[in-house]
Each structure stands twice: as C-alpha cells, then as structure tokens.
Motif scaffolding. Structure first.
Motif, PDB file in Angstrom:
ATOM      1  N   ARG A 271      55.802  35.884  65.029  1.00 33.30           N
ATOM      2  CA  ARG A 271      55.478  34.549  64.496  1.00 33.30           C
ATOM      3  C   ARG A 271      54.084  34.537  63.882  1.00 33.30           C
ATOM      4  N   GLU A 272      53.136  35.243  64.516  1.00 33.84           N
ATOM      5  CA  GLU A 272      51.788  35.329  63.959  1.00 33.84           C
ATOM      6  C   GLU A 272      51.847  35.910  62.541  1.00 33.84           C
ATOM      7  N   ALA A 273      52.626  36.957  62.361  1.00 33.07           N
ATOM      8  CA  ALA A 273      52.756  37.577  61.039  1.00 33.07           C
ATOM      9  C   ALA A 273      53.343  36.584  60.038  1.00 33.07           C
ATOM     10  N   GLN A 274      54.386  35.867  60.432  1.00 36.00           N
ATOM     11  CA  GLN A 274      55.026  34.910  59.522  1.00 36.00           C
ATOM     12  C   GLN A 274      54.081  33.771  59.155  1.00 36.00           C
ATOM     13  N   VAL A 275      53.320  33.284  60.119  1.00 30.85           N
ATOM     14  CA  VAL A 275      52.387  32.190  59.847  1.00 30.85           C
ATOM     15  C   VAL A 275      51.273  32.674  58.927  1.00 30.85           C
ATOM     16  N   LEU A 276      50.729  33.863  59.200  1.00 32.95           N
ATOM     17  CA  LEU A 276      49.632  34.372  58.379  1.00 32.95           C
ATOM     18  C   LEU A 276      50.035  34.548  56.922  1.00 32.95           C
ATOM     19  N   LYS A 277      51.290  34.885  56.681  1.00 29.85           N
ATOM     20  CA  LYS A 277      51.775  35.030  55.304  1.00 29.85           C
ATOM     21  C   LYS A 277      51.571  33.748  54.503  1.00 29.85           C
ATOM     22  N   GLN A 278      51.673  32.611  55.176  1.00 31.80           N
ATOM     23  CA  GLN A 278      51.631  31.311  54.505  1.00 31.80           C
ATOM     24  C   GLN A 278      50.218  30.763  54.314  1.00 31.80           C
ATOM     25  N   LEU A 279      49.245  31.351  55.001  1.00 34.51           N
ATOM     26  CA  LEU A 279      47.901  30.777  54.984  1.00 34.51           C
ATOM     27  C   LEU A 279      47.059  31.362  53.856  1.00 34.51           C
ATOM     28  N   ASN A 280      46.174  30.525  53.333  1.00 34.42           N
ATOM     29  CA  ASN A 280      45.258  30.956  52.282  1.00 34.42           C
ATOM     30  C   ASN A 280      43.942  30.214  52.470  1.00 34.42           C
ATOM     31  N   HIS A 281      43.092  30.782  53.296  1.00 37.18           N
ATOM     32  CA  HIS A 281      41.789  30.178  53.598  1.00 37.18           C
ATOM     33  C   HIS A 281      40.761  31.295  53.657  1.00 37.18           C
ATOM     34  N   ARG A 282      39.635  31.092  53.035  1.00 33.62           N
ATOM     35  CA  ARG A 282      38.630  32.149  52.936  1.00 33.62           C
ATOM     36  C   ARG A 282      38.113  32.629  54.289  1.00 33.62           C
ATOM     37  N   CYS A 283      38.286  31.850  55.332  1.00 38.42           N
ATOM     38  CA  CYS A 283      37.770  32.220  56.657  1.00 38.42           C
ATOM     39  C   CYS A 283      38.867  32.624  57.635  1.00 38.42           C
ATOM     40  N   ILE A 284      40.062  32.838  57.146  1.00 40.43           N
ATOM     41  CA  ILE A 284      41.158  33.342  57.977  1.00 40.43           C
ATOM     42  C   ILE A 284      41.562  34.687  57.387  1.00 40.43           C
ATOM     43  N   PRO A 285      41.535  35.748  58.191  1.00 39.60           N
ATOM     44  CA  PRO A 285      41.883  37.070  57.645  1.00 39.60           C
ATOM     45  C   PRO A 285      43.239  37.035  56.945  1.00 39.60           C
ATOM     46  N   ARG A 286      43.268  37.515  55.699  1.00 34.71           N
ATOM     47  CA  ARG A 286      44.466  37.476  54.872  1.00 34.71           C
ATOM     48  C   ARG A 286      45.513  38.476  55.370  1.00 34.71           C
ATOM     49  N   TYR A 287      46.755  38.038  55.393  1.00 31.83           N
ATOM     50  CA  TYR A 287      47.900  38.886  55.730  1.00 31.83           C
ATOM     51  C   TYR A 287      48.047  39.961  54.664  1.00 31.83           C
ATOM     52  N   ARG A 288      48.305  41.202  55.108  1.00 29.24           N
ATOM     53  CA  ARG A 288      48.564  42.300  54.171  1.00 29.24           C
ATOM     54  C   ARG A 288      49.958  42.879  54.339  1.00 29.24           C
ATOM     55  N   ASP A 289      50.376  43.084  55.595  1.00 29.77           N
ATOM     56  CA  ASP A 289      51.602  43.838  55.815  1.00 29.77           C
ATOM     57  C   ASP A 289      52.094  43.621  57.241  1.00 29.77           C
ATOM     58  N   TYR A 290      53.384  43.870  57.424  1.00 23.83           N
ATOM     59  CA  TYR A 290      54.010  43.842  58.746  1.00 23.83           C
ATOM     60  C   TYR A 290      55.120  44.879  58.730  1.00 23.83           C
ATOM     61  N   PHE A 291      55.147  45.769  59.714  1.00 23.91           N
ATOM     62  CA  PHE A 291      56.150  46.832  59.736  1.00 23.91           C
ATOM     63  C   PHE A 291      56.297  47.365  61.153  1.00 23.91           C
ATOM     64  N   SER A 292      57.309  48.200  61.340  1.00 33.09           N
ATOM     65  CA  SER A 292      57.498  48.853  62.640  1.00 33.09           C
ATOM     66  C   SER A 292      57.372  50.358  62.456  1.00 33.09           C
TER      67      SER A 292
ATOM     68  N   LEU B 124      44.268  24.376  59.390  1.00 36.15           N
ATOM     69  CA  LEU B 124      45.472  24.804  60.123  1.00 36.15           C
ATOM     70  C   LEU B 124      46.343  23.615  60.514  1.00 36.15           C
ATOM     71  N   HIS B 125      45.713  22.539  60.954  1.00 37.62           N
ATOM     72  CA  HIS B 125      46.474  21.370  61.406  1.00 37.62           C
ATOM     73  C   HIS B 125      47.096  20.604  60.245  1.00 37.62           C
ATOM     74  N   GLU B 126      46.598  20.823  59.037  1.00 38.52           N
ATOM     75  CA  GLU B 126      47.161  20.161  57.867  1.00 38.52           C
ATOM     76  C   GLU B 126      48.353  20.913  57.278  1.00 38.52           C
ATOM     77  N   GLN B 127      48.666  22.087  57.827  1.00 39.95           N
ATOM     78  CA  GLN B 127      49.824  22.844  57.344  1.00 39.95           C
ATOM     79  C   GLN B 127      51.104  22.130  57.760  1.00 39.95           C
TER      80      GLN B 127
END
Length: 161
Positions: A61-82, A135-138
């Motif tokens: 879920r963390e990976a899925q949520v991070l994909k949707q976020l775009n804020h300069r102070c939240i580390p940007r999602y790059r990848d998710y794999f096994s 985050l709360h406005e998402q």
C-alpha cells in the motif's frame, strides 16, 4: 543476505545498509540506469514464514500511495518489484525504491548532540504541518502513521521532509 555492490533489477546497485530490523532492510543505492547516476533509497521486505500478512499489505500500500503523491518534501516513488530467492539469498524480497532526499534525520542530528532553538522547532513543526496538510487533502486522505524523528529529514537546504 543482500550485500553491498549487489545490483537489483539490473539497475539499483546497493551501496550501504542504512537500517535493518525484523525482515526489513533499507539501503542507499545508486541507480546505474540513469545518467548521471543518482542516489536512491531501496526499502526491502523479506517474505518469510515469520512475516505478518499485514506487513506485506502495508508495504504494498505504501508503494501504491507513493505513486500518486507529488510533493517536493516527500521522497518520489521510483520503482516497486520483487526479487526471487536466488537474488535474495534464499528469501523472496519485495523492494520499494524512492528518491533520496539529501540531509539528515532529526534523530541523527539529536544523536550527534544537536539542540534546536524555539524558532527552529517552530519551523520544523510548520514544515511538517504543510506536508500533513498536503497528505490529508488527497482523495482519499493519506494518514502518516509513523511520525518520529528518524522519519523526518532536515534537508541540506534546511527544508523539512
């Protein structure tokens, strides 16, 4: 056990383990697939018999949520794999890759003896509140369930992330 210099997905070369606990590891890595090479953070979760199913669901879920976020102070999602058992030294691992935000955690600074004045504390609190407001406005709102000094980065530019 994963090791420094190991390359994951043919792309992320592990450099230094930053943390480890109960089936989890966090690594500083170099993204060798981009030029110039960039640093990234690789969070790993081992899939093993002791793992709680909820741990995996939260990690995914963390990976899925991070994909949707775009804020300069939240580390940007790059990848998710096994990783399969061979690459993961006998365990299946799930990996979440994020941008590195250069700086130090508040915990690191406190451990180094840093003390913050009232104005610095107010500035940190204001920065955190701005991030939490975003985050709360998402839709749906995102709740950060683990706010603590080790998860708050004071960037090299003095920005709270």
């Amino acid at each position: 056990m994963l090791q420094a210099s190991q390359v994951l997905q043919g792309r992320y070369q592990l450099q230094q383990r930053l943390g480890q606990n109960a089936g989890r590891q966090t690594w500083l890595a170099v993204d060798v697939a981009v030029s110039p090479r960039e640093l990234a953070i690789v969070k790993l979760l081992a899939f093993n018999p002791q793992m709680q199913w909820d741990d995996f669901k939260l990690f995914e879920r963390e990976a899925q949520v991070l994909k949707q976020l775009n804020h300069r102070c939240i580390p940007r999602y790059r990848d998710y794999f096994s990783l399969d058992k061979q690459a993961g030294s006998g365990l299946c691992w799930f990996a979440l890759v994020q941008d590195l935000i250069p700086g130090k955690s508040l915990q690191q600074l406190l451990d180094e003896g840093k003390r913050f004045g009232e104005m610095q504390v107010r500035s940190i609190a204001t920065g955190l509140l701005e991030i939490l407001t975003y985050l709360h406005e998402q839709n749906p709102p995102v709740l950060h369930r683990d706010i603590k000094p080790s998860n708050i980065i004071l960037g090299e530019d003095e920005q709270v992330c």
